[in-house]
Design an enzyme around this catalytic site. Sequence first.
Site, PDB file in Angstrom:
ATOM      1  N   ASP A 102      -5.664  -5.627  -3.181  1.00 44.64           N
ATOM      2  CA  ASP A 102      -6.013  -5.828  -1.698  1.00 44.64           C
ATOM      3  C   ASP A 102      -7.176  -6.539  -1.595  1.00 44.64           C
ATOM      4  O   ASP A 102      -8.236  -6.271  -2.367  1.00 44.64           O
ATOM      5  CB  ASP A 102      -6.146  -4.280  -1.182  1.00 44.64           C
ATOM      6  CG  ASP A 102      -5.131  -3.431  -0.974  1.00 44.64           C
ATOM      7  OD1 ASP A 102      -4.006  -4.002  -1.255  1.00 44.64           O
ATOM      8  OD2 ASP A 102      -5.163  -2.277  -0.280  1.00 44.64           O
ATOM      9  N   ASP A 112      -0.159   0.822   7.398  1.00 48.56           N
ATOM     10  CA  ASP A 112      -0.152   2.426   7.386  1.00 48.56           C
ATOM     11  C   ASP A 112      -0.701   3.151   8.285  1.00 48.56           C
ATOM     12  O   ASP A 112      -1.154   2.688   9.089  1.00 48.56           O
ATOM     13  CB  ASP A 112      -0.918   2.798   6.017  1.00 48.56           C
ATOM     14  CG  ASP A 112      -0.388   3.906   5.243  1.00 48.56           C
ATOM     15  OD1 ASP A 112       0.587   4.786   5.818  1.00 48.56           O
ATOM     16  OD2 ASP A 112      -0.832   4.254   4.020  1.00 48.56           O
ATOM     17  N   ARG A 127       3.196  -8.975  -2.685  1.00 52.29           N
ATOM     18  CA  ARG A 127       2.015  -8.873  -3.055  1.00 52.29           C
ATOM     19  C   ARG A 127       1.681  -8.740  -4.448  1.00 52.29           C
ATOM     20  O   ARG A 127       2.302  -7.890  -5.196  1.00 52.29           O
ATOM     21  CB  ARG A 127       1.285  -7.413  -2.236  1.00 52.29           C
ATOM     22  CG  ARG A 127       1.027  -7.684  -0.882  1.00 52.29           C
ATOM     23  CD  ARG A 127      -0.272  -8.613  -0.636  1.00 52.29           C
ATOM     24  NE  ARG A 127      -1.268  -8.106  -1.388  1.00 52.29           N
ATOM     25  CZ  ARG A 127      -1.969  -6.718  -1.240  1.00 52.29           C
ATOM     26  NH1 ARG A 127      -1.678  -6.193  -0.254  1.00 52.29           N
ATOM     27  NH2 ARG A 127      -2.743  -6.493  -2.009  1.00 52.29           N
ATOM     28  N   ASP A 155       5.525  -0.766   0.554  1.00 55.95           N
ATOM     29  CA  ASP A 155       4.286  -0.494  -0.380  1.00 55.95           C
ATOM     30  C   ASP A 155       4.619   0.258  -1.566  1.00 55.95           C
ATOM     31  O   ASP A 155       6.062   0.657  -1.575  1.00 55.95           O
ATOM     32  CB  ASP A 155       3.116   0.304   0.388  1.00 55.95           C
ATOM     33  CG  ASP A 155       1.556  -0.146  -0.363  1.00 55.95           C
ATOM     34  OD1 ASP A 155       1.635  -0.590  -1.369  1.00 55.95           O
ATOM     35  OD2 ASP A 155       0.742   0.153   0.306  1.00 55.95           O
TER      36      ASP A 155
END
Length: 442
Positions: free
Chosen positions: A219, A80, A215, A158
């Site tokens: 995180d 990002d 994912r 994302d």
Amino acid sequence: MKLLTVIFLLALTSATSALDNGLMRTPPMGWMSWERFRCNIDCENDPKNCISENLFRDMADRLAEDGWKEMGYDHVMIDDCWSSMLRDKDGRLQPDPQRFPGGIAKLARYLHDRGLKLGIYGDLGTHTCGGYPGTTLDKIDTDAQTFASWGVDFLKLDGCYSNEEEQQKGYPLMSKALNATGRPIGYSCSWPAYRGGLPPSVNYTLLGEICNLWRNYDDIQDSWDSVQDITDWFFDNQEILQPEAGPGRWNDPDMLIIGNFGLSVDQSRSQMALWAIMAAPLIMSNNLRTLSSEARAILQNGAAIAINQDPMGVQGRRLLQERSHIEVYWRPLSQSASALVFLSRRQDMPYRYHTSLAKLNYTAGSYEAYDVFTGKTLSGLSATTEFTVSINPSGVVMWYVYPKMHHEHTQDDGRYPYIRQKYRMSSSLRFHMPRVVPPSLL
Ligand SMILES: *[C@@H]1O[C@H](CO)[C@@H](O)[C@H](O)[C@H]1NC(C)=O
Ligand SMILES: *[C@@H]1O[C@H](CO)[C@@H](O)[C@H](O)[C@H]1NC(C)=O
Ligand SMILES: *[C@@H]1O[C@H](CO)[C@@H](O)[C@H](O)[C@H]1NC(C)=O
């Protein structure tokens, strides 16, 4: 259940169809900016560490010059905070002009000239997690075409600032849009992480058809606690997750944090070992300019990498959680080989764990075991041979186990597992060996 039966069942149940872009038949490897460099955009005061084209060029230089590329670490992935806060007049994403003055296409060429690949980051939603322009449903085609026109090789999409319905539409649409560009672009979907990671909210059959990796969970952060939390989640849910992985479609427990501040040397080996068992993408997020020699040796361990990259692509499983807080993990590999990891969750002293391959359900036969982190070989093992491994607190012992050939050949004749050849080559050639050595070539 005997091991051979288990392998057979794993192979049967492992998902067959993957995204048809021909990419990532083994878990992707490389480097990504997020965990180590986050959204640091302060190039004025922190020029070496801010998200800028210099950072990615520096990391590309390190991958190309310090032996990483030869080990398979070939992606440099922008996360990002790379873009301008505004789209251009034609509605296209554009990089921040101060921090990426050369543009992304030039950066991609820089990487390609060095045999590397460029990954970029987008977010399905109104904004990225860091507040930059997101990819709303109406912008999917434009953004896919922009990335392809720049020569991007990989997209992490994302899921901040979108709802369930938009995700249900958007993730498959981006897969189609990437395909329509005609450029093979690896596709990582953060979708399941936004839906709790488990069925019925997550449809892994569908994910495998549209994404190369995804994912599933939170995180990673720079701590052993975080590594343990992720490990527990993935293996607690292994009945669901393990069968979903296979060539071209991988569960992603997030980046390798080895070389940063949160892990001891033992804990670093543990992350490497567990990620190899999980067939996880090996995507480092660290500072390759200042890596310690211990961290480098762990990340460039040829045997751990070869286990991770095994061509059969079957994800491993947790076999045992002992009351002693020793855990045993196992992954079947090609050529009847397998990997075992003995992990200590203890906090006192090295623990002497006694077991045998038969207790781990290996079939009768003779075996040898190569200790991945000491380089020692244990020969003359039968399934019933009792052995003891000494496991450091929060550390691992990792073995590559292969059946001992009965033929009395004095020379290796190609029937030995390919991985064993790799150790020999890696010690003599100091890791500058091809990534996969088919036994037929040896
Ligand atoms: C070995 O197989 C038996 C019978 O299927 C099973 O109950 C046991 O959990 C297995 N042990 C390990 C370590 O996988
Ligand atoms: C697009 O999808 C088709 C059909 O699944 C496949 O054959 C082709 O290789 C894909 N192209 C790219 C660039 O991913
Ligand atoms: C999951 O996706 C697959 C492939 O698109 C589809 O066939 C199946 O019906 C879906 N399952 C559920 C429970 O929605």
